[in-house]
Write an enzyme that holds these catalytic residues in place. Structure first.
Site, short mmCIF file in Angstrom:
data_model
loop_
_atom_site.label_atom_id
_atom_site.label_comp_id
_atom_site.label_asym_id
_atom_site.label_seq_id
_atom_site.Cartn_x
_atom_site.Cartn_y
_atom_site.Cartn_z
N ASP A 35 0.84 -1.20 0.00
CA ASP A 35 0.00 0.00 0.00
C ASP A 35 0.87 1.25 0.00
OD1 ASP A 35 -2.63 1.44 0.52
OD2 ASP A 35 -1.52 2.01 2.31
N ASP A 42 -6.11 -6.35 -2.05
CA ASP A 42 -5.04 -6.69 -1.10
C ASP A 42 -3.94 -7.50 -1.79
OD1 ASP A 42 -6.48 -5.40 0.84
OD2 ASP A 42 -7.12 -7.21 1.89
N GLU A 70 -1.70 -5.22 -3.99
CA GLU A 70 -0.74 -4.46 -3.18
C GLU A 70 0.36 -5.37 -2.64
OE1 GLU A 70 -3.62 -0.83 -1.64
OE2 GLU A 70 -3.32 -2.58 -0.35
#
Length: 227
Positions: free
Chosen positions: A49, A118, A121
């Site tokens: 992230d 998710d 990232e």
């Protein structure tokens, strides 16, 4: 570490061949199948992230040196939000190689925005750890290239923009309603319709989150009222 054909094909789509493929395997491992000897991808997602954030912020900063912080921020948010990461993950077939537990697979985990975002990232973090920031940057800029070029079209949140338009024309906030639902329980498909006080409306259909479908409906109605 021996790499299967599915991971080799994914690395080709990704545009990076891992020197340490165990990093990629970890990035693709969801908590539903993790174990003591096979950790999940949450720590990598945390790092990825931040890696993605710096890459996108730097790219936007360099692309428009006259832009104010107020102009850069919505562009940045549009490019790093979960829906964008999930869309890119779908484009490279990340869902096909996610390592999921049986219950998560049965509930349609390979198509869920949150898991795909998710995973995307986490994969960027794995590239960063495997080959450094410049390599991760090159991969991300290639995958995000089209969206970077057209970011102004996506920078404003469609629901917010539609609400502001309605208020400016003396109307109450737009109303969103689920007008159809189909598909199995583990992968439902929704049709959501947004309606204004004057009766104008638009609908969008999809398997993503209800919020993402509402955004699509709002975008469709905005294109009509703004024409």
């Amino acid at each position: 570490m021996k790499v299967g054909n599915d991971l080799r094909a994914f690395m080709a789509r990704l545009g990076h061949e891992f020197a340490r493929p165990e990093l990629l395997l970890r990035a693709l491992t969801h908590g539903s199948v993790a174990s003591v000897t096979r950790p999940d991808n949450q720590r990598l997602e945390f790092l990825g992230d931040r890696v993605l954030g710096l890459i996108i912020a730097e790219a936007l900063f360099a692309a428009d040196r006259s832009a104010t912080e107020g102009q850069l921020a919505p562009r940045y948010n549009a490019l790093v939000r979960g829906e964008t990461c999930a869309a890119i993950a779908r484009e490279i077939g990340l869902g096909d190689v996610l390592k999921l537990g049986r219950s998560e697979m049965l509930s349609g985990g390979r198509r869920k925005d949150a898991l795909l975002a998710d995973g995307m990232e986490a994969v960027l973090a794995a590239i960063y750890l495997d080959a450094g920031f410049e390599t991760a940057k090159a991969v991300a800029l290639r995958l995000w290239a089209e969206r970077l070029d057209s970011v102004d079209d996506d920078a404003r949140d469609p629901k917010t923009a539609l609400q502001e338009w309605a208020q400016a024309h003396g109307m109450t906030p737009p109303r969103y309603q689920v007008t159809d639902r189909s598909g199995p329980d583990h992968a439902p498909q929704f049709e959501i319709t947004v309606t204004l006080d004057d009766g104008r409306s638009a609908a969008a259909t999809g398997q993503g989150t209800k919020r993402s479908i509402e955004q699509a409906a709002a975008r469709a109605l905005l294109s009509t009222v703004s024409a």
